[in-house]
Design a protein around this motif. Structure first.
Motif, PDB file in Angstrom:
ATOM      1  N   CYS A  20      -4.218 -40.065 -37.968  1.00 26.53           N
ATOM      2  CA  CYS A  20      -4.953 -41.169 -37.365  1.00 26.53           C
ATOM      3  C   CYS A  20      -6.389 -41.167 -37.880  1.00 26.53           C
ATOM      4  O   CYS A  20      -7.081 -40.147 -37.816  1.00 26.53           O
ATOM      5  CB  CYS A  20      -4.947 -41.074 -35.845  1.00 26.53           C
ATOM      6  N   VAL A  22     -10.127 -43.409 -37.782  1.00 27.94           N
ATOM      7  CA  VAL A  22     -10.920 -44.420 -37.085  1.00 27.94           C
ATOM      8  C   VAL A  22     -12.069 -44.807 -38.010  1.00 27.94           C
ATOM      9  O   VAL A  22     -12.977 -44.013 -38.256  1.00 27.94           O
ATOM     10  CB  VAL A  22     -11.464 -43.897 -35.747  1.00 27.94           C
ATOM     11  N   GLU A  80      -9.744 -53.303 -31.644  1.00 26.68           N
ATOM     12  CA  GLU A  80      -9.779 -53.153 -33.097  1.00 26.68           C
ATOM     13  C   GLU A  80      -8.436 -53.503 -33.721  1.00 26.68           C
ATOM     14  O   GLU A  80      -7.383 -53.159 -33.160  1.00 26.68           O
ATOM     15  CB  GLU A  80     -10.122 -51.705 -33.477  1.00 26.68           C
ATOM     16  N   VAL A  82      -5.547 -52.592 -36.107  1.00 25.99           N
ATOM     17  CA  VAL A  82      -5.038 -51.289 -36.523  1.00 25.99           C
ATOM     18  C   VAL A  82      -3.967 -51.489 -37.589  1.00 25.99           C
ATOM     19  O   VAL A  82      -3.058 -52.315 -37.410  1.00 25.99           O
ATOM     20  CB  VAL A  82      -4.443 -50.512 -35.327  1.00 25.99           C
ATOM     21  N   GLY A  95      -5.444 -52.151 -31.251  1.00 29.36           N
ATOM     22  CA  GLY A  95      -5.706 -50.911 -30.540  1.00 29.36           C
ATOM     23  C   GLY A  95      -7.089 -50.921 -29.925  1.00 29.36           C
ATOM     24  O   GLY A  95      -7.878 -51.859 -30.103  1.00 29.36           O
ATOM     25  N   SER A  96      -7.381 -49.868 -29.176  1.00 30.50           N
ATOM     26  CA  SER A  96      -8.701 -49.687 -28.583  1.00 30.50           C
ATOM     27  C   SER A  96      -9.205 -48.300 -28.943  1.00 30.50           C
ATOM     28  O   SER A  96      -8.558 -47.295 -28.641  1.00 30.50           O
ATOM     29  CB  SER A  96      -8.643 -49.844 -27.058  1.00 30.50           C
ATOM     30  N   ASP A  97     -10.361 -48.267 -29.587  1.00 26.36           N
ATOM     31  CA  ASP A  97     -11.001 -46.994 -29.931  1.00 26.36           C
ATOM     32  C   ASP A  97     -11.751 -46.501 -28.708  1.00 26.36           C
ATOM     33  O   ASP A  97     -12.975 -46.604 -28.622  1.00 26.36           O
ATOM     34  CB  ASP A  97     -11.937 -47.203 -31.126  1.00 26.36           C
ATOM     35  N   LYS A 117      -6.164 -43.048 -27.664  1.00 25.44           N
ATOM     36  CA  LYS A 117      -6.323 -44.237 -28.495  1.00 25.44           C
ATOM     37  C   LYS A 117      -5.165 -45.202 -28.197  1.00 25.44           C
ATOM     38  O   LYS A 117      -4.098 -45.135 -28.812  1.00 25.44           O
ATOM     39  CB  LYS A 117      -6.331 -43.845 -29.982  1.00 25.44           C
ATOM     40  N   LEU A 119      -2.627 -48.322 -27.998  1.00 19.59           N
ATOM     41  CA  LEU A 119      -2.091 -49.287 -28.953  1.00 19.59           C
ATOM     42  C   LEU A 119      -1.228 -50.312 -28.229  1.00 19.59           C
ATOM     43  O   LEU A 119      -0.622 -50.016 -27.195  1.00 19.59           O
ATOM     44  CB  LEU A 119      -1.243 -48.588 -30.017  1.00 19.59           C
ATOM     45  N   PHE A 184      -7.540 -47.292 -37.271  1.00 22.33           N
ATOM     46  CA  PHE A 184      -8.348 -48.255 -36.546  1.00 22.33           C
ATOM     47  C   PHE A 184      -9.422 -48.750 -37.515  1.00 22.33           C
ATOM     48  O   PHE A 184     -10.117 -47.948 -38.142  1.00 22.33           O
ATOM     49  CB  PHE A 184      -8.985 -47.595 -35.327  1.00 22.33           C
ATOM     50  N   THR A 187     -14.608 -52.864 -35.503  1.00 21.66           N
ATOM     51  CA  THR A 187     -14.576 -53.930 -34.510  1.00 21.66           C
ATOM     52  C   THR A 187     -15.750 -54.883 -34.671  1.00 21.66           C
ATOM     53  O   THR A 187     -16.549 -54.765 -35.612  1.00 21.66           O
ATOM     54  CB  THR A 187     -14.546 -53.320 -33.091  1.00 21.66           C
TER      55      THR A 187
END
Length: 226
Positions: A20, A22, A80, A82, A95-97, A117, A119, A184, A187
């Motif tokens: 993963c 970011v 964000e 992804v 997704g969300s960071d 994280k 999704l 990710f 944003t």
């Protein structure tokens, strides 16, 4: 390592995540990126060594749960795009960071690596929207206890082109990111500034078709026992 399940236009897809990334500081306007760096530096957040910058976080943090657990009330998410690489093709999801904002002043890398994280449950083949990525709209709303309010709203045109973000990623190859990689992509700015987001909803909208990927989750703060 987690195996995630996505609904796609071609039917269910199981994604075995092994890595993963970011990506941060991926804004398209260099002056706006520098302004944000300066804002964060003023509150004690160290500037990035380069832009864009790719943080590595444990793949085990990836989740599709409706609730995550955090150790601080200062944590918050950001919507964000992804990119998923399953070894055969690239997929686009949302997704969300989620990040520990308090820890961010000590170490941005650590602040990202201590929170789940989240999704979405839907993914699109990247090639199906490749010709109109800039027009995709990212929207997020949050509820901190006084009702839902708009938190992010803009198109991916505010970010570097997604394929440029992919191409510059560590260990990227001509065909993608490497099998099992979830990235990710950064944003758009938060309206009213970054703040805690105990309840978070987001969507990635394709105006050309009306199709939408949605994400919703709650962050539950655990008691800190010392």
């Amino acid at each position: 390592m987690p195996t995630l399940s996505f609904e796609t236009p071609h039917g269910p897809m199981a994604f075995a995540a092994t890595r993963c990334l970011v990506a941060g500081w991926t804004g398209r306007d260099p002056a706006a990126v520098q302004h944000h760096i300066d804002e964060l530096a003023a509150i004690g957040v160290a500037p990035p060594s380069e832009t864009p910058l790719y943080y590595r976080v444990p793949a085990a943090l990836l989740t599709q749960a409706a609730e995550i657990e955090v150790l601080s009330a200062e944590t918050g998410g950001e919507a964000e795009p992804v990119i998923l690489d399953d070894g055969d093709r690239l997929w686009l999801t949302l997704g969300s960071d989620h990040t520990d904002r308090g820890l961010e002043t000590t170490s941005v890398a650590h602040s990202k690596a201590v929170a789940a994280k989240p999704l979405a449950l839907t993914a699109w083949p990247l090639e199906s929207v490749a010709d109109r990525l800039d027009s995709l709209r990212l929207i997020a709303v949050i509820d901190t206890g006084a009702g839902w309010t708009r938190y992010q709203d803009g198109t991916l045109a505010a970010m570097l082109p997604l394929m440029q973000i992919v191409a510059q990623a560590p260990e990227a190859r001509p065909e993608g990111l490497g099998q099992g990689t979830a990235m990710f992509c950064g944003t758009i700015p938060a309206l009213g500034g970054v703040r805690p987001t105990p309840r978070f909803r987001a969507s990635l909208l394709d105006p050309a078709t009306g199709a939408e990927i949605v994400l919703a989750y709650t962050a539950r703060t655990l008691p800190v026992v010392a």
